[in-house]
Write a protein that holds these residues in place. Sequence first.
Motif, PDB file in Angstrom:
ATOM      1  N   GLN A 190       9.718 -16.304  -2.081  1.00  0.00           N
ATOM      2  CA  GLN A 190      10.094 -17.379  -0.881  1.00  0.00           C
ATOM      3  C   GLN A 190      10.758 -16.689   0.286  1.00  0.00           C
ATOM      4  OE1 GLN A 190      11.356 -21.062  -1.906  1.00  0.00           O
ATOM      5  NE2 GLN A 190      10.404 -21.090  -4.008  1.00  0.00           N
ATOM      6  N   GLY A 191      10.922 -15.467   0.145  1.00  0.00           N
ATOM      7  CA  GLY A 191      11.697 -14.533   1.270  1.00  0.00           C
ATOM      8  C   GLY A 191      13.049 -14.978   1.622  1.00  0.00           C
ATOM      9  N   ILE A 192      13.719 -15.361   0.430  1.00  0.00           N
ATOM     10  CA  ILE A 192      15.278 -15.952   0.758  1.00  0.00           C
ATOM     11  C   ILE A 192      16.143 -14.688   0.398  1.00  0.00           C
ATOM     12  CG2 ILE A 192      16.944 -17.543  -0.040  1.00  0.00           C
ATOM     13  CD1 ILE A 192      14.590 -19.558  -0.694  1.00  0.00           C
ATOM     14  N   HIS A 193      16.961 -14.189   1.231  1.00  0.00           N
ATOM     15  CA  HIS A 193      17.788 -13.046   1.084  1.00  0.00           C
ATOM     16  C   HIS A 193      19.296 -13.599   0.867  1.00  0.00           C
ATOM     17  CE1 HIS A 193      14.697 -10.717   2.407  1.00  0.00           C
ATOM     18  NE2 HIS A 193      14.590 -11.244   3.551  1.00  0.00           N
ATOM     19  N   LYS A 194      19.610 -13.706  -0.607  1.00  0.00           N
ATOM     20  CA  LYS A 194      21.014 -14.547  -0.760  1.00  0.00           C
ATOM     21  C   LYS A 194      22.370 -13.438  -0.451  1.00  0.00           C
ATOM     22  CE  LYS A 194      21.382 -12.224  -5.533  1.00  0.00           C
ATOM     23  NZ  LYS A 194      20.291 -11.306  -5.728  1.00  0.00           N
ATOM     24  N   GLU A 195      22.080 -12.328   0.246  1.00  0.00           N
ATOM     25  CA  GLU A 195      23.306 -11.901   0.562  1.00  0.00           C
ATOM     26  C   GLU A 195      23.809 -12.585   2.054  1.00  0.00           C
ATOM     27  OE1 GLU A 195      19.599  -9.462   2.120  1.00  0.00           O
ATOM     28  OE2 GLU A 195      20.621 -10.277   0.220  1.00  0.00           O
ATOM     29  N   ASN A 196      23.096 -13.409   2.565  1.00  0.00           N
ATOM     30  CA  ASN A 196      23.317 -14.233   3.806  1.00  0.00           C
ATOM     31  C   ASN A 196      24.106 -15.322   3.418  1.00  0.00           C
ATOM     32  OD1 ASN A 196      22.239 -12.057   5.170  1.00  0.00           O
ATOM     33  ND2 ASN A 196      20.232 -12.989   5.070  1.00  0.00           N
ATOM     34  N   GLY A 197      24.888 -15.516   2.372  1.00  0.00           N
ATOM     35  CA  GLY A 197      25.188 -16.716   1.903  1.00  0.00           C
ATOM     36  C   GLY A 197      26.135 -16.776   0.998  1.00  0.00           C
ATOM     37  N   PRO A 198      26.559 -17.660   0.119  1.00  0.00           N
ATOM     38  CA  PRO A 198      27.352 -17.902  -0.945  1.00  0.00           C
ATOM     39  C   PRO A 198      26.842 -17.231  -2.111  1.00  0.00           C
ATOM     40  CG  PRO A 198      26.495 -20.040  -0.555  1.00  0.00           C
ATOM     41  CD  PRO A 198      26.019 -19.089   0.563  1.00  0.00           C
ATOM     42  N   ALA A 199      27.656 -17.080  -3.251  1.00  0.00           N
ATOM     43  CA  ALA A 199      27.211 -16.376  -4.440  1.00  0.00           C
ATOM     44  C   ALA A 199      26.131 -17.531  -5.044  1.00  0.00           C
ATOM     45  CB  ALA A 199      28.559 -16.240  -5.467  1.00  0.00           C
ATOM     46  N   ILE A 200      25.025 -16.629  -5.342  1.00  0.00           N
ATOM     47  CA  ILE A 200      23.838 -17.474  -5.913  1.00  0.00           C
ATOM     48  C   ILE A 200      24.291 -18.253  -7.158  1.00  0.00           C
ATOM     49  CG2 ILE A 200      22.956 -15.886  -7.455  1.00  0.00           C
ATOM     50  CD1 ILE A 200      21.117 -18.299  -5.253  1.00  0.00           C
ATOM     51  N   THR A 201      25.195 -18.071  -7.910  1.00  0.00           N
ATOM     52  CA  THR A 201      25.700 -18.600  -8.985  1.00  0.00           C
ATOM     53  C   THR A 201      26.353 -19.912  -8.872  1.00  0.00           C
ATOM     54  OG1 THR A 201      27.500 -17.138  -9.168  1.00  0.00           O
ATOM     55  CG2 THR A 201      25.796 -16.589 -10.760  1.00  0.00           C
ATOM     56  N   ASP A 202      27.122 -19.681  -7.577  1.00  0.00           N
ATOM     57  CA  ASP A 202      27.881 -20.893  -7.136  1.00  0.00           C
ATOM     58  C   ASP A 202      26.684 -22.231  -6.639  1.00  0.00           C
ATOM     59  OD1 ASP A 202      30.342 -19.961  -7.781  1.00  0.00           O
ATOM     60  OD2 ASP A 202      30.538 -19.340  -5.407  1.00  0.00           O
ATOM     61  N   VAL A 203      25.544 -21.610  -5.959  1.00  0.00           N
ATOM     62  CA  VAL A 203      24.461 -22.414  -5.547  1.00  0.00           C
ATOM     63  C   VAL A 203      23.806 -23.271  -6.913  1.00  0.00           C
ATOM     64  CG1 VAL A 203      22.295 -22.650  -4.337  1.00  0.00           C
ATOM     65  CG2 VAL A 203      24.393 -21.211  -3.431  1.00  0.00           C
ATOM     66  N   ILE A 204      23.721 -22.219  -7.786  1.00  0.00           N
ATOM     67  CA  ILE A 204      22.816 -22.770  -8.961  1.00  0.00           C
ATOM     68  C   ILE A 204      23.718 -23.719  -9.850  1.00  0.00           C
ATOM     69  CG2 ILE A 204      22.197 -21.924 -11.285  1.00  0.00           C
ATOM     70  CD1 ILE A 204      21.682 -19.207 -10.155  1.00  0.00           C
ATOM     71  N   GLN A 205      25.007 -23.810  -9.809  1.00  0.00           N
ATOM     72  CA  GLN A 205      25.839 -24.942 -10.301  1.00  0.00           C
ATOM     73  C   GLN A 205      25.768 -25.754  -9.569  1.00  0.00           C
ATOM     74  OE1 GLN A 205      29.458 -21.973 -10.809  1.00  0.00           O
ATOM     75  NE2 GLN A 205      29.465 -22.759 -12.742  1.00  0.00           N
ATOM     76  N   LEU A 206      25.688 -25.890  -8.406  1.00  0.00           N
ATOM     77  CA  LEU A 206      25.854 -27.238  -7.536  1.00  0.00           C
ATOM     78  C   LEU A 206      24.155 -27.778  -7.246  1.00  0.00           C
ATOM     79  CD1 LEU A 206      27.241 -28.863  -5.707  1.00  0.00           C
ATOM     80  CD2 LEU A 206      26.443 -27.424  -3.541  1.00  0.00           C
ATOM     81  N   VAL A 207      23.191 -27.104  -7.316  1.00  0.00           N
ATOM     82  CA  VAL A 207      22.049 -27.325  -6.999  1.00  0.00           C
ATOM     83  C   VAL A 207      21.114 -27.481  -8.236  1.00  0.00           C
ATOM     84  CG1 VAL A 207      19.733 -27.093  -5.616  1.00  0.00           C
ATOM     85  CG2 VAL A 207      21.879 -26.483  -4.643  1.00  0.00           C
ATOM     86  N   GLY A 208      21.441 -26.810  -9.229  1.00  0.00           N
ATOM     87  CA  GLY A 208      20.581 -26.632 -10.484  1.00  0.00           C
ATOM     88  C   GLY A 208      20.290 -27.996 -11.096  1.00  0.00           C
ATOM     89  N   GLU A 209      21.211 -28.985 -11.469  1.00  0.00           N
ATOM     90  CA  GLU A 209      21.052 -30.007 -11.933  1.00  0.00           C
ATOM     91  C   GLU A 209      19.779 -30.954 -11.445  1.00  0.00           C
ATOM     92  OE1 GLU A 209      23.598 -33.879 -13.172  1.00  0.00           O
ATOM     93  OE2 GLU A 209      24.703 -32.205 -12.446  1.00  0.00           O
ATOM     94  N   ARG A 210      19.459 -30.793 -10.126  1.00  0.00           N
ATOM     95  CA  ARG A 210      18.648 -31.643  -9.322  1.00  0.00           C
ATOM     96  C   ARG A 210      17.341 -30.839  -9.710  1.00  0.00           C
ATOM     97  NH1 ARG A 210      20.921 -34.839  -5.487  1.00  0.00           N
ATOM     98  NH2 ARG A 210      18.882 -34.544  -4.429  1.00  0.00           N
ATOM     99  N   CYS A 211      17.063 -29.770 -10.283  1.00  0.00           N
ATOM    100  CA  CYS A 211      15.803 -29.007 -10.115  1.00  0.00           C
ATOM    101  C   CYS A 211      15.277 -28.876 -11.629  1.00  0.00           C
ATOM    102  CB  CYS A 211      16.066 -27.509  -9.640  1.00  0.00           C
ATOM    103  SG  CYS A 211      16.616 -27.501  -8.050  1.00  0.00           S
TER     104      CYS A 211
END
Length: 475
Positions: free
Chosen positions: A333-354
Motif C-alpha cells: 500500500q506504499g505506507i512508510h512506517k518510518e514517518n510516524g510512531p512505532a508500528i507495534t504501538d499502532v497495531i496495539q491501538l488499531v488491531g482490535e478493530r481489524c
Amino acid sequence: MTVKTRFAPSPTGFLHVGGARTALYSWLYAKNQGGEFVLRIEDTDLERSTQEAVDAILEGMSWLELNWDEGPYYQTKRFDRYNEVVDQLLAAGKAYKCYASKDLLDEIRAEQEANKEHPRYDANHPKIKAVNEAAKDGDPYVVRFCNPKEGSVVFDDQIRGRIEIRNDQLDDLIIRRTDGSPTYNFCVVVDDWDMGITHVVRGEDHINNTARQINIYLALEAPVPTFAHCAMILGDDGAKLSKRHGAVSVMQYRDEGYLPNALNNYLVRLGWSHGDQEIFTRDEMIEYFSLDAISKSASAFNTDKLLWLNNQYIKNSDPEYVAKHLQWHLDQQGIHKENGPAITDVIQLVGERCNTLVELAQQSRYFYEDFDDFEPGAAKKHLRGVAKAPLSLALEKIKALTVWNTENLHQVIADVCEALEVGMGKVGMPLRVAVTGIGQSPSVDATMNLIGKARVVQRIEMAIAFIEAREANAQ
C-alpha cells in the motif's frame, strides 16, 4: 524408532488449503513425537510439473512456517535409483515387460465394459499374451508389477481403522513407462523406503493407491509405514471445495491479510479437535496433536470462522509477530512506517478493530501520511459550522500542552465539553475526522497521542479552514 513423516506434493499447481492441512498434520505429528519432517517434490509427471508450481509450494510452506528437517527432495533427480529397483524386481520375477499398446488395452477395456465386466488389465488375456509372446528386442514396452492375485491387502489406518482391499481388484500397475521414466506409485514406495518414512498422512483419495503401494513394499521386503487418510474438506454448502469456497493458493490468504498462525490454527481444526478449545498456540498444537483425534468425517470450510480467528490473532498475538507480517501489506500500500510512531504501538491501538492485515494497513495510513481531503461523508456530517468552536478551543488547549500523552488529551476533550456545555460526541467526532480524515478510529485521545502534536495541530487547523471555506461557499 524415530518417527519420520513427509509431505510430498506434486508441482502441478499451487499449495492449496487441502495440501496445506495435510502438510500441517504431518508436521505436527513429527514434532509431537520428537521426530523429523521431510519435504519431497513428486515431479514425475513431466508434462504437468512446472518450476512455478515448485516455487509456489516452497513459498507457501515457508510462509506457513512448516519448516522441513530434510529436503526438498525431487523425484526427477532419483531416476537412476528407481530404475535400479525396477531392474531388481524384473530379475526376481516380481515385475515383467508388457508390450501391449495403448490401443490394444483400450480395445480390451471396451470389450470388458460391453460384457458388463469390471474393466481391468489382465496379463493372461489372450490378446495380451499373444503380443508379449511375439515381441522382439527393441519393441517398446512398459514394466508392470506382479500384483498378487489372491488374498487381500489389510492395513490399520490411524484415522479410519481396519481397511481391506481384495487383490483381485488391483491391476498389475505400470512401474516404468515406455520412455524409461518410473511412475508415481512406484517412486513413492522407493522414496519412503530410502528416506525411512514411518508415517504417511494424506487424503482419503489415496486409499486405493495405498493398497497398491503396500504390495510393492512387501515385494521389496521394505518396512510398511503406518498410514492415516484424512477426510476431504468441503465448502460450507456441502459441495466439494472449489475456488469459490477457498480452494486457492495459501499465498492468496497472505495477500488477503491472514496471519499464518491464524490459518494454521484454522486448518488444524478442520478435522481435528482437543476438547472444545478453538484457539491454540503453536506449542499447544504440537503438544496436543494426535492422529487418533482426527475425524473420519469431512469438514466444511467456513470463511467467516477463519476471519473471526484472524481477528483474534491480530488482537492477541505479540505485536512484533503481527508487525513482521504486516510489513508486506504496508509495502503493497506504499505506507512508510518510518514517518510516524512505532508500528507495534499502532497495531496495539488499531488491531482490535481489524479482521485482516489489509484492513490494519489501511487503518494505519493516517498515522504515517498527511492527507489533503477528508472522507466526504464524515466531513459532511461532522465538519460543520457547529464544530468550529469545539475544534478551535481544543486546538488552543492542545497547543498549550507541555506533556503529550493520552491522559492529558482525554482531559483536553473533557475540558472543552465542560466549557461549551456539550456532549462528548460534539467534540470527539469532529476531532476524530480532523486528525484522521475519516469517520472511524480507535479512541480519539489515544489516536492523537500516537499521531503526534505537530501533525494533530496542523490537521485541526486544516479542518477549521475546511469549515470556514464551507461556510463561505454557503453564503
